[in-house]
Design a protein around this motif. Structure first.
Motif, PDB file in Angstrom:
ATOM      1  N   UNK A  37     -20.775 -38.905  37.218  1.00  0.00           N
ATOM      2  CA  UNK A  37     -20.184 -40.277  36.519  1.00  0.00           C
ATOM      3  C   UNK A  37     -21.700 -39.964  35.032  1.00  0.00           C
ATOM      4  N   UNK A  50     -19.515 -38.850  41.294  1.00  0.00           N
ATOM      5  CA  UNK A  50     -18.762 -39.541  41.464  1.00  0.00           C
ATOM      6  C   UNK A  50     -18.365 -40.562  43.028  1.00  0.00           C
ATOM      7  N   UNK A  53     -19.960 -43.586  43.600  1.00  0.00           N
ATOM      8  CA  UNK A  53     -19.453 -44.719  42.801  1.00  0.00           C
ATOM      9  C   UNK A  53     -18.271 -45.376  43.525  1.00  0.00           C
ATOM     10  N   UNK A  54     -18.907 -46.918  43.936  1.00  0.00           N
ATOM     11  CA  UNK A  54     -17.396 -46.970  44.515  1.00  0.00           C
ATOM     12  C   UNK A  54     -16.300 -47.481  43.458  1.00  0.00           C
ATOM     13  N   UNK A  55     -17.140 -47.907  42.385  1.00  0.00           N
ATOM     14  CA  UNK A  55     -16.279 -48.915  40.585  1.00  0.00           C
ATOM     15  C   UNK A  55     -16.969 -48.555  40.332  1.00  0.00           C
ATOM     16  N   UNK A  56     -16.229 -49.539  39.424  1.00  0.00           N
ATOM     17  CA  UNK A  56     -16.783 -49.829  37.622  1.00  0.00           C
ATOM     18  C   UNK A  56     -16.571 -51.184  37.640  1.00  0.00           C
ATOM     19  N   UNK A  57     -17.456 -52.126  37.744  1.00  0.00           N
ATOM     20  CA  UNK A  57     -16.705 -53.544  36.715  1.00  0.00           C
ATOM     21  C   UNK A  57     -17.672 -54.312  36.153  1.00  0.00           C
ATOM     22  N   UNK A  89     -22.621 -52.922  32.744  1.00  0.00           N
ATOM     23  CA  UNK A  89     -21.484 -53.390  33.557  1.00  0.00           C
ATOM     24  C   UNK A  89     -22.227 -52.274  35.203  1.00  0.00           C
ATOM     25  N   UNK A 105     -22.915 -48.845  30.037  1.00  0.00           N
ATOM     26  CA  UNK A 105     -22.360 -48.570  30.523  1.00  0.00           C
ATOM     27  C   UNK A 105     -21.818 -47.204  30.815  1.00  0.00           C
ATOM     28  N   UNK A 106     -20.472 -47.142  31.375  1.00  0.00           N
ATOM     29  CA  UNK A 106     -20.364 -45.136  31.949  1.00  0.00           C
ATOM     30  C   UNK A 106     -19.622 -45.294  30.749  1.00  0.00           C
ATOM     31  N   UNK A 107     -19.766 -43.265  30.407  1.00  0.00           N
ATOM     32  CA  UNK A 107     -20.218 -42.563  29.293  1.00  0.00           C
ATOM     33  C   UNK A 107     -18.814 -41.832  29.747  1.00  0.00           C
ATOM     34  N   UNK A 108     -18.997 -41.020  30.929  1.00  0.00           N
ATOM     35  CA  UNK A 108     -17.630 -40.246  31.037  1.00  0.00           C
ATOM     36  C   UNK A 108     -17.973 -39.663  32.401  1.00  0.00           C
TER      37      UNK A 108
END
Lengths: 175, 558
Positions: A37, A50, A53-57, A89, A105-108
């Motif tokens: 990520x 990835x 990373x458990x998730x994005x909030x 984020x 913020x995540x980009x890609x």
């Protein structure tokens, strides 16, 4: 929300140029690519596996959930002065819940070949702040510095303990 | 007084001559005229009596001839012819004259001498011709059948004889009988009587003249002493006194008589007294006149100098007034142009004021429209902000969608091969979210630009509104100023008209002044001429006063 704990630490040996996942006997022969990520910090492109990373909030939502937030820009002083984040984020770290790393913020989400990943030079590896960086993915578009959130978590906890000890000893900090 | 005849008739004094001329000579003339009248009256009376005397004798002679001819004719008519011839012969024998009888054919029936003699020596009247011819006798008889003719004849010896012929027609025989007789004896008697009368008259005249002359001389002799006493002597005294006076105004004539000469002497003495006083005053005044004449001459010369300067000044003033008159004419023309321009300016200002009022109305409409536009712009800004809020919502949704897509991709990644297809969908969703966010970003940027433009437009509109209000305010001030300017222009127009009228009057006045100055200049020239004449007169007067003084000094007044 529950996140599974997976050891994604990468170990480089001089014998081969691939990496290994720490803890679970990860080998380059099992897969040739790694999904990361990607996010940016101070003009530098960073990447994280990835699986860590458990998730994005949203960060405020993560704070409302009572998660422990790790400000990435403070822990990894790369590039220029840490910018003020608007609508930051929170990247939830697997296996060390309830920790979350705060980024802009995540980009890609990219797939990088394992043989394109290079270890850090020894000079940089000796840096305490660079202990969370485990490698550099070289791509045509540019390089991506690979971060290990678990090490970052460990560094974060270590720093917090030092800080507490310092407070308990009357203010003389040691690193 | 010794009487001397020579002295008596000595008319050595004019007074005597006058006395003789005005008194004696008229008396003599009157006396002579009366004498002439008396003599002429006597002469004419005498001639009348002589004529009557002659007429008396001549009438008697005519009656004799008429009676003779009448008797002859009656005899011829009444008695037989032979007897009548005899009777006629008898009658003719006793008459002193001739007898003729003509028949109707003009033939001589009878002539007492047998042959009729032609009477061709008739001298008077000339038209008588042959007085005894049948033709002349027929003229004599005329319509009355009878008539006389007096005539004179001149004989060969030169003697003149008077005759008278009577002719009468014999109607019964249609004959004509005529007889004549001489009348010279009558004339001789008249001549003798005239001589006698004139002799008596001459004696009477001579006697009367002598008596009258004696009477006149006597009267002259009687009156002369009185004349000398009362007339000649006083006159001699006057003449002697005046001759001896020698310009002596103090001389006086002694007053002896109480008649007209005494009065004359008194008047003369009084006149001489007055003349003496006058001459004294004249002598005194002559000196003063000389002094004053010199003073006048000096003053006149000074006045001549002043007049010359005045004439030069008048010439300069005239030149200046001509320039002023020309300037007045130009000013009058310019003032007329100014009046026209003022009228045009006034009209233009009125039009300008109306235009400004129209501009104010339009600007008020523009201000109202601008306020509406600003309000609309405010509303547009509000709407754009609402759009921004909506775009934020969309952006949040896209951001959440993106997060969901990332989480889906993470889940797909953890799912291994089974999640790859899901990862593809997640990637597409994330790209869609990115596209939405990019679009919303662009929209936000555009909206920000719009809002910035709206803000600038609001600011500009507010500035424009302020400018419009300021313009309205300034236009109001301008309108008020224009109204004041229109009033001022009206006053200026009235003033310009007054100025034009005044300049016209000034032009007329300048022309009149110029004419007056020209007249003054002419008068000044005439005055200069007059002064020169006065100078000459003063000089002459000084000379005359000198002469007068010399003349007065000739009189003895003291």
């Amino acid at each position: 929300m529950t996140f599974g704990r997976r050891d994604r630490s990468i170990l480089f040996t001089p014998a081969h140029s691939g990496y290994m996942k720490s803890g679970q006997g990860f080998s380059a022969a099992q897969t040739n690519e790694l999904e990361i990520l990607v996010f940016a910090l101070g003009g530098i492109t960073l990447g994280v596996d990835t699986e860590q990373v458990g998730g994005v909030i949203p960060a405020d939502e993560a704070e409302a959930l009572g998660m422990k937030l790790v400000p990435f820009s403070e822990k990894i002083p790369l590039g220029e002065k840490p910018e003020r984040l608007q609508a930051p984020k929170a990247l939830m770290i697997n296996d060390v819940t309830p920790y979350a790393v705060i980024i802009k913020s995540p980009d890609d989400i990219l797939s990088v070949r394992l043989d394109s990943i290079r270890p850090l030079p020894p000079l940089l590896a000796a840096c305490n702040a660079c202990q969370a960086v485990w490698g550099v993915a070289v791509r045509e578009e540019g390089i991506i510095i690979l971060i290990d959130f678990l090490r970052l978590h460990d560094i974060h906890n270590q720093n917090n303990n030092t800080h507490l000890a310092f407070l308990n000893k009357g203010g003389e900090a040691t690193t | 007084m010794k009487f001397s005849l020579i002295e008596f008739f000595k008319l050595n004094t004019s007074l005597r001559r006058l006395w003789l001329f005005y008194m004696v000579l008229p008396l003599a003339i009157v006396y002579t005229l009366l004498g002439i009248l008396s003599i002429s009256g006597f002469y004419f009376d005498s001639e009348k009596r002589l004529e009557d005397y002659r007429e008396t004798f001549l009438a008697e002679r005519k009656n004799q001839v008429r009676s003779f001819v009448t008797l002859v004719t009656q005899s011829i008519e009444d008695i037989p012819q032979q007897q009548a011839v005899e009777m006629v012969k008898k009658l003719t024998n006793s008459m002193n004259g001739s007898l003729w009888i003509y028949d109707g054919n003009g033939a001589v029936v009878y002539h007492h001498t047998g042959v009729r003699q032609e009477e061709k020596n008739v001298v008077s009247p000339k038209n008588a011709g042959d007085a005894t011819s049948l033709q002349e006798l027929t003229k004599i008889t005329g319509d009355k059948g009878e008539g006389f003719l007096e005539y004179t004849t001149k004989e060969a010896d030169g003697s003149v004889h008077s005759r008278v012929v009577f002719a009468k027609t014999i109607e019964k025989l249609n004959w004509l009988a005529a007889a004549d007789t001489g009348t010279s004896d009558v004339d001789q008697m008249v001549t003798a009587e005239r001589s006698r009368i004139y002799k008596g008259l001459a004696f009477l005249v001579a006697r009367t003249f002598i008596i009258s002359l004696i009477a006149v001389l006597f009267i002259f002799w009687i009156l002369r002493p009185y004349v000398d006493r009362f007339m000649t002597e006083p006159v001699k005294t006057f003449v002697t006194t005046l001759k001896n006076a020698q310009n002596d105004l103090t001389v006086r004539i002694p007053v002896k008589e109480k008649n007209e000469f005494g009065e004359i002497a008194k008047l003369f003495n009084a006149y001489m007294g007055n003349l003496l006083d006058i001459m004294k005053k004249v002598a005194s005044s002559a000196g003063d006149i000389n002094i004053h004449a010199n003073d006048i001459s000096g003053a006149v010369q000074q006045q001549a100098s002043v007049t010359t300067e005045q004439s030069a000044a008048v010439t300069e003033i005239t030149s200046t007034m001509e320039e002023l008159s020309a300037s007045s004419s130009q000013i009058a023309e310019y003032s007329t142009s100014v009046v026209d321009n003022a009228n045009k300016t006034c009209d233009d200002l009125k039009t300008g004021a109306e235009s400004v009022s129209a501009v104010i109305a339009k600007m008020e409409e523009i201000s109202t429209d601008n306020d509406h536009s600003i309000q609309e712009i405010y509303e547009l800004g509000k709407r754009s902000k609402e759009i921004t809020k909506i775009m934020e919502i969309i952006n949040n949704i896209a951001d959440q969608t993106k997060l969901i897509a990332f989480n889906a991709a993470l889940e797909a990644s953890s799912a291994g091969e089974a999640g790859k297809r899901f990862a593809v969908v997640a990637v597409e969703i994330r790209k869609l979210a990115d596209s939405v966010m990019e679009s919303t970003g662009e929209i936000e940027a555009k909206i920000n630009e719009i809002q910035e433009a709206i803000e600038r437009l609001v600011i500009t509109s507010e500035k424009g509104s302020k400018g419009i209000k300021g313009g309205i305010e300034y236009s109001g001030h301008t309108s008020e100023l224009l109204i004041e300017i229109v009033d001022a222009a009206n006053q200026t127009t009235d003033s310009a008209k007054q100025i034009s009228l005044s300049t016209q009057q000034q032009k007329t006045a300048s022309s009149q002044v110029l004419n007056a100055l020209k007249e003054i200049m002419t008068g000044s020239t005439q005055n200069t001429d007059a002064i020169n004449q006065i100078t000459s007169i003063a000089t002459n007067m000084a000379l005359l006063s000198d002469n007068l003084k010399e003349a007065v000094e000739k009189f003895k007044i003291e």
